[in-house]
Motif scaffolding. Structure first.
Motif, PDB file in Angstrom:
ATOM      1  N   CYS A   8       0.854  -1.193   0.000  1.00 49.30           N
ATOM      2  CA  CYS A   8       0.000   0.000   0.000  1.00 49.30           C
ATOM      3  C   CYS A   8       0.883   1.233   0.000  1.00 49.30           C
ATOM      4  N   ASN A   9       0.363   2.296  -0.579  1.00 47.47           N
ATOM      5  CA  ASN A   9       1.128   3.524  -0.774  1.00 47.47           C
ATOM      6  C   ASN A   9       0.832   4.504   0.372  1.00 47.47           C
ATOM      7  N   THR A  10       1.818   4.681   1.255  1.00 48.74           N
ATOM      8  CA  THR A  10       1.589   5.526   2.434  1.00 48.74           C
ATOM      9  C   THR A  10       1.745   7.020   2.134  1.00 48.74           C
ATOM     10  N   TYR A  11       2.331   7.357   0.987  1.00 50.78           N
ATOM     11  CA  TYR A  11       2.294   8.754   0.518  1.00 50.78           C
ATOM     12  C   TYR A  11       0.858   9.079   0.096  1.00 50.78           C
ATOM     13  N   ALA A  12       0.315   8.236  -0.776  1.00 46.93           N
ATOM     14  CA  ALA A  12      -1.030   8.494  -1.310  1.00 46.93           C
ATOM     15  C   ALA A  12      -2.056   8.514  -0.183  1.00 46.93           C
TER      16      ALA A  12
END
Ligand SMILES: [Fe+2]
Length: 281
Positions: free
Chosen positions: A133-137
């Motif tokens: 999962c993308n923790t920036y997004a």
């Protein structure tokens, strides 16, 4: 075809907020000419998939070195780590069970590794996908009020916390062994402000409690953030085929393995890039 078109890396997005498939042949990747582009894409997309690229260990090492500084394993100084539950191959297999839960690698080290590359060598007939999962997004999609709520908050991270997911009722001996690994506890901000100015969430299975918060409220916040970050729009599940290589930005994603029979022989070969930035608020 123009020279500019020839020299551009071929990549296609997998999902809007995470993942790109890289459609380049092995020689092009090993040549290193697209290294800067790949690093940019990695930071933007979180996960890069190289379908059926069939790297040998030597090729995987060479490719890794085109992108930064190769990181060796802390325990045995190995350049290639075999991710398998077979303890006759990898003596530290028991600790890998924590990888069935969302985490990033090296939360306890002064600088978490920049990226990992996995190549599929042996697969289980069932399970054994890798979720990302993308923790920036996920951070960027929070409301302004939610972002404000996280401002200045930190969580205490421990290796023991990750092991509690695997053994919820440890013996005293187990507990003491886990505590002795690494440095004990490390306090990290819930939000990482990277040198680039972008911000990402810092959560995962090593997060034990939110500092200064009621324990149950803190646990609820950590669960809420994990639930949010792992929603379908921010996440990607890689279903492996032999020969695939997958690289992820360990500083802006979480990952986990989905369950598979521990005696399946599943084996992925991992190389890593040294971290270049400490986690900072
Ligand atoms: Fe991991």
């Amino acid at each position: 075809m123009s020279v500019a078109e020839q020299s551009r890396l071929k990549a296609e997005p997998i999902k809007p907020s995470i993942g790109s498939r890289i459609l380049a042949d092995k020689a092009t990747l090993l040549g290193g000419e697209h290294a800067d582009e790949l690093r940019d894409l990695l930071e933007q997309r979180g996960v890069l998939v190289f379908p059926q690229i069939h790297f040998t260990d030597e090729e995987q090492l060479a490719f890794t070195r085109t992108l930064g500084t190769l990181a060796r394993e802390v325990r045995d100084n190995a350049e290639v780590y075999k991710v398998t539950m077979d303890s006759s191959v990898t003596p530290t297999a028991e600790y890998l069970k924590g990888a069935f839960y969302w985490h990033f690698d090296g939360s306890m080290s002064p600088m978490p590794i920049l990226a990992s590359i996995l190549s599929a060598k042996v697969l289980s007939e069932e399970g054994g996908d890798t979720d990302f999962c993308n923790t920036y997004a996920a951070y960027e999609a929070l409301s302004d009020a939610e972002k404000a709520e996280l401002e200045g908050l930190t969580a205490m991270h421990t290796n023991a916390s990750a092991q509690l997911y695997v053994h919820p009722e440890p013996t005293l001996e187990q507990w003491r062994e886990w505590r002795s690994i690494g440095i004990g506890g490390k306090e990290l901000p819930l939000v990482w402000t990277h040198r680039s100015g972008r911000r990402s969430l810092v959560i995962g299975n090593t997060a034990h409690h939110v500092v200064g918060m009621d324990p149950l409220d803190g646990r609820e916040l950590l669960i809420r953030l994990r639930d949010w970050a792992t929603r379908p729009e921010f996440s990607y599940r890689h279903r492996w085929t032999i020969g695939d290589a997958v690289m992820w930005d360990n500083t802006g994603t979480l990952h986990r393995a989905t369950p598979y029979p521990l005696d399946s022989g599943r084996c992925l070969h991992r190389t890593k890039l040294e971290g270049e930035e400490a986690i900072a608020a």
